[in-house]
Design a protein around this motif. Structure first.
Motif, PDB file in Angstrom:
ATOM      1  N   HIS A 132      18.926  93.934  61.601  1.00  0.00           N
ATOM      2  CA  HIS A 132      18.281  95.173  60.470  1.00  0.00           C
ATOM      3  C   HIS A 132      18.851  95.228  59.823  1.00  0.00           C
ATOM      4  CE1 HIS A 132      16.614  98.860  58.941  1.00  0.00           C
ATOM      5  NE2 HIS A 132      15.663  98.154  58.648  1.00  0.00           N
ATOM      6  N   SER A 133      19.072  94.718  58.768  1.00  0.00           N
ATOM      7  CA  SER A 133      20.160  95.602  56.962  1.00  0.00           C
ATOM      8  C   SER A 133      21.201  95.006  57.234  1.00  0.00           C
ATOM      9  CB  SER A 133      19.889  96.578  56.943  1.00  0.00           C
ATOM     10  OG  SER A 133      20.316  97.445  55.631  1.00  0.00           O
ATOM     11  N   TRP A 134      22.117  95.499  57.096  1.00  0.00           N
ATOM     12  CA  TRP A 134      23.966  94.671  57.307  1.00  0.00           C
ATOM     13  C   TRP A 134      23.964  93.640  58.274  1.00  0.00           C
ATOM     14  CZ3 TRP A 134      28.578  92.972  56.778  1.00  0.00           C
ATOM     15  CH2 TRP A 134      29.605  93.803  57.570  1.00  0.00           C
ATOM     16  N   GLY A 135      22.500  94.335  59.858  1.00  0.00           N
ATOM     17  CA  GLY A 135      23.048  92.991  60.554  1.00  0.00           C
ATOM     18  C   GLY A 135      22.054  92.120  60.797  1.00  0.00           C
ATOM     19  N   THR A 140      22.884  86.942  59.387  1.00  0.00           N
ATOM     20  CA  THR A 140      23.368  85.606  59.228  1.00  0.00           C
ATOM     21  C   THR A 140      25.263  84.753  59.196  1.00  0.00           C
ATOM     22  OG1 THR A 140      21.389  86.146  57.986  1.00  0.00           O
ATOM     23  CG2 THR A 140      22.658  84.430  57.129  1.00  0.00           C
ATOM     24  N   ALA A 141      25.654  85.468  59.130  1.00  0.00           N
ATOM     25  CA  ALA A 141      27.433  84.804  58.748  1.00  0.00           C
ATOM     26  C   ALA A 141      27.315  84.176  60.595  1.00  0.00           C
ATOM     27  CB  ALA A 141      28.022  85.461  59.140  1.00  0.00           C
ATOM     28  N   ILE A 152      21.790  81.087  71.190  1.00  0.00           N
ATOM     29  CA  ILE A 152      20.745  82.114  71.083  1.00  0.00           C
ATOM     30  C   ILE A 152      18.917  81.161  71.283  1.00  0.00           C
ATOM     31  CG2 ILE A 152      22.359  83.682  70.500  1.00  0.00           C
ATOM     32  CD1 ILE A 152      20.509  83.566  67.748  1.00  0.00           C
ATOM     33  N   ASP A 153      18.541  81.900  71.847  1.00  0.00           N
ATOM     34  CA  ASP A 153      17.222  81.040  71.876  1.00  0.00           C
ATOM     35  C   ASP A 153      16.411  81.646  70.451  1.00  0.00           C
ATOM     36  OD1 ASP A 153      17.070  80.367  75.374  1.00  0.00           O
ATOM     37  OD2 ASP A 153      18.190  82.416  74.738  1.00  0.00           O
ATOM     38  N   GLY A 154      16.410  82.726  69.648  1.00  0.00           N
ATOM     39  CA  GLY A 154      15.922  82.467  68.343  1.00  0.00           C
ATOM     40  C   GLY A 154      16.639  84.451  67.076  1.00  0.00           C
ATOM     41  N   TRP A 155      16.324  83.687  66.367  1.00  0.00           N
ATOM     42  CA  TRP A 155      16.793  84.449  65.732  1.00  0.00           C
ATOM     43  C   TRP A 155      15.334  85.992  64.442  1.00  0.00           C
ATOM     44  CZ3 TRP A 155      20.013  87.613  62.807  1.00  0.00           C
ATOM     45  CH2 TRP A 155      19.811  88.159  61.699  1.00  0.00           C
ATOM     46  N   ILE A 156      15.552  87.096  64.969  1.00  0.00           N
ATOM     47  CA  ILE A 156      14.945  87.562  64.253  1.00  0.00           C
ATOM     48  C   ILE A 156      15.659  88.702  63.550  1.00  0.00           C
ATOM     49  CG2 ILE A 156      13.196  89.617  64.432  1.00  0.00           C
ATOM     50  CD1 ILE A 156      13.420  88.862  67.360  1.00  0.00           C
ATOM     51  N   GLU A 157      15.313  88.015  61.577  1.00  0.00           N
ATOM     52  CA  GLU A 157      15.812  89.190  60.571  1.00  0.00           C
ATOM     53  C   GLU A 157      15.028  90.294  59.945  1.00  0.00           C
ATOM     54  OE1 GLU A 157      17.055  87.689  57.299  1.00  0.00           O
ATOM     55  OE2 GLU A 157      18.740  88.507  56.676  1.00  0.00           O
TER      56      GLU A 157
END
Lengths: 342, 204
Positions: A132-135, A140-141, A152-157
């Motif tokens: 979340h936010s800065w996370g 992304t980095a 990992i199995d999935g990315w949630i932004e």
């Protein structure tokens, strides 16, 4: 004896309740990586074998800031959440130098957390990362690195700041358009006019670091006005108890220090051009009225990643934190995404 | 000559009186107490202290119908060492060791004010610790820990208990321990403390 009977029944029923929560995790793991000792507070349904590593905002926040609230209550019933305190933030500690406080090192720390989760809970565990936010910057980095992504199995932004220079430009555009809308509707006219005048005076071709800070503070001011006018859902913002593991004074001091050290690198970080490298399932969650990280960044993320399974959800009554403004919808989207990809 | 004798008698009487009213220097006493970090992490404390220097100021007033009223103020320099344990079920357990030099003033009402400075060492122990090396290999550590040196300073307030056979004094203290190199920063670690001091040997 008659008086004791109800007490016994209550005691037996309480013991019964405890049986239901055997699979409910509540433990702390410490991950040591390149000088930093970072706590990971794991809470929720461990039996699911699905772990969501929460990458907190800031820089300067802490993991457990996200553990209280309606959305987390719903989500922790389904999956386990790993609330990680990043290097130099929350209750993380250790011995290292200022030169070790970089986005690259923190992405490497996230990899260390993922590897430790697999070691501790088994290699068959499913790992999702939610930033979340800065996370979102940090996540992304991590995600644009080939050797990280495969873990990992999935990315949630969620309202993630993967491109700060673009974020600043988009925020100014948003201040101009939303202030015009609000003035036309007669909401908080004087304040919106003030924001409009300020936004019109900013040269979007040369936004300075100081103006970046001003954009951030005006963003929260604008969000508060929308909240006061009922355009945003007020939601359920609850705070971690003072008796919790996070010492707020230590967390605040360390967060400010770390944020100050990494500030210039964060202000210059732009990863839009590398988003195409991401090919794992992705979920982008954004508040329509997020002035802090405008929804255009979510649209960019959705359009640029190479994933076959990707989704963008814009929450109509949310600002920078849809998990607070629309907790049930936020949780429902995550549950659906994880169930589809676990 | 009579005047000198009278003065000597008065002085010896006052000295005898002060021995029961003031804290004894050159005596090793121990203390136990409650220690907490920002009132969040609870802990316990144990330590020893020894009076290095003391200066006793005596005042005697004669009031009509009440005789002589003696008041005593004591200034002391006290050396102390202390070991505290701080604990939280969901995070690290800390050992905090301090070595301090303290100025302590005891008033005529036996209230004690104190301030001091010294060196400190804190070691934090982590549950479920794992180490990740450069190659990404993860190994479990049964006793993961990190230690920090630093400087500690404190102010306190309390009361000396005259003629007490057990509890010699109680003190409330606020201390700031500056941990060097904590996340490459100088972290002020705040503790509050209730100390209960005891004679090594009960007063005879």
């Amino acid at each position: 004896m008659k008086k004791l009977l109800p007490i016994l029944l209550v005691a037996i029923s309480m013991a019964g309740c405890q049986d239901d929560t055997i699979t409910a995790l509540n433990e702390t793991i410490f991950v040591k990586n390149n000088g930093a000792d970072m706590p990971v507070y794991v809470r929720g349904n461990g039996a699911s074998k699905c772990f969501v590593i929460l990458v907190h905002g800031g820089p300067g926040g802490n993991g457990l800031e996200y553990s209280n609230g309606e959305s987390q209550d719903i989500l922790e019933e389904k999956f386990a959440f790993a609330y990680w305190d990043q290097r130099g933030q929350g209750m993380a500690q250790g011995h290292y130098t200022q030169s070790d406080i970089t986005i690259g090192q923190m992405a490497n720390d996230l990899k260390a957390v993922v590897l430790t989760m697999k070691k501790h809970y088994g290699s068959d565990s499913k790992i999702f990362v939610l930033g979340h936010s800065w996370g979102g910057t940090l996540g992304t980095a991590f995600m644009i690195n080939d050797s990280n992504r495969v873990l990992i199995d999935g990315w949630i932004e969620a309202d993630g700041a993967h491109d700060i220079p673009k974020l600043n430009v988009e925020a100014i555009k948003m201040f101009r358009s939303i202030s015009a809308e609000q003035i036309a509707e007669g909401n908080n006219v004087a304040k919106w006019q003030e924001i409009s005048d300020w936004a019109l005076a900013v040269d979007t071709n040369a936004i300075t670091s100081d103006e970046g800070g001003e954009i951030n503070s005006k963003a929260y001011e604008a969000e508060q006005m929308l909240l006061d006018d009922g355009i945003l859902e007020s939601g359920d913002e609850s705070f971690a108890p003072l008796t919790g593991p996070t010492n707020m004074l230590t967390s605040w001091l360390m967060g400010n220090y770390t944020s100050g050290v990494i500030h210039d690198e964060v202000e210059a970080s732009s990863m839009t051009d590398a988003l195409h490298l991401i090919d794992v399932p992705c979920l982008f969650l954004w508040g329509k009225y997020d002035f802090v990280v405008p929804p255009q960044l979510g649209k960019d993320g959705f359009n640029k990643v190479s994933s076959a399974d990707k989704e963008l959800v814009i929450f109509q009554y949310s600002g920078h934190s849809p998990m607070v403004n629309e907790p049930e919808l936020f949780a429902a989207e995550i549950i659906e995404f994880i169930n589809r990809n676990k | 000559m009579k005047l000198i004798l009278a003065c000597l008698l008065l002085f010896s009487a006052l000295t005898a009186r002060t021995q029961g009213q003031t804290p004894d220097s050159r005596e090793l006493s121990y203390h136990i107490g409650y220690l907490s970090n920002n009132a969040i992490r609870p802990g316990v404390n144990f330590g020893l202290e020894y009076g290095l220097v003391d200066a006793v100021k005596l005042k005697s007033k004669v009031k009509e119908g009440r005789g002589a009223i003696n008041t005593i103020r004591v200034h002391q320099i006290v050396a102390a060492t202390n070991l505290g344990v701080l604990w939280h079920p969901q995070t690290s357990t800390s050992l905090l060791n301090t070595y301090t030099i303290e100025y302590r003033k005891t008033t005529k009402r036996r209230m004690q004010y104190q301030l001091g400075i010294g060196g400190a060492y804190m070691r934090n122990f982590f549950p479920n610790a794992y180490v990740v090396d450069d190659s990404g290999e993860v190994s479990s550590r049964s006793f993961g820990s990190a230690g920090y040196g630093g400087i500690t300073q404190f102010i306190g307030y309390g009361r000396y208990r005259r003629d007490s056979r057990a509890l010699q004094w109680w003190h409330l203290r606020i201390a700031a321990t500056y941990l060097v190199g904590y996340n490459s920063f100088l972290l002020p670690y705040l503790t509050t403390e209730l100390r209960l001091g005891f004679h090594k040997k009960p007063v005879q």
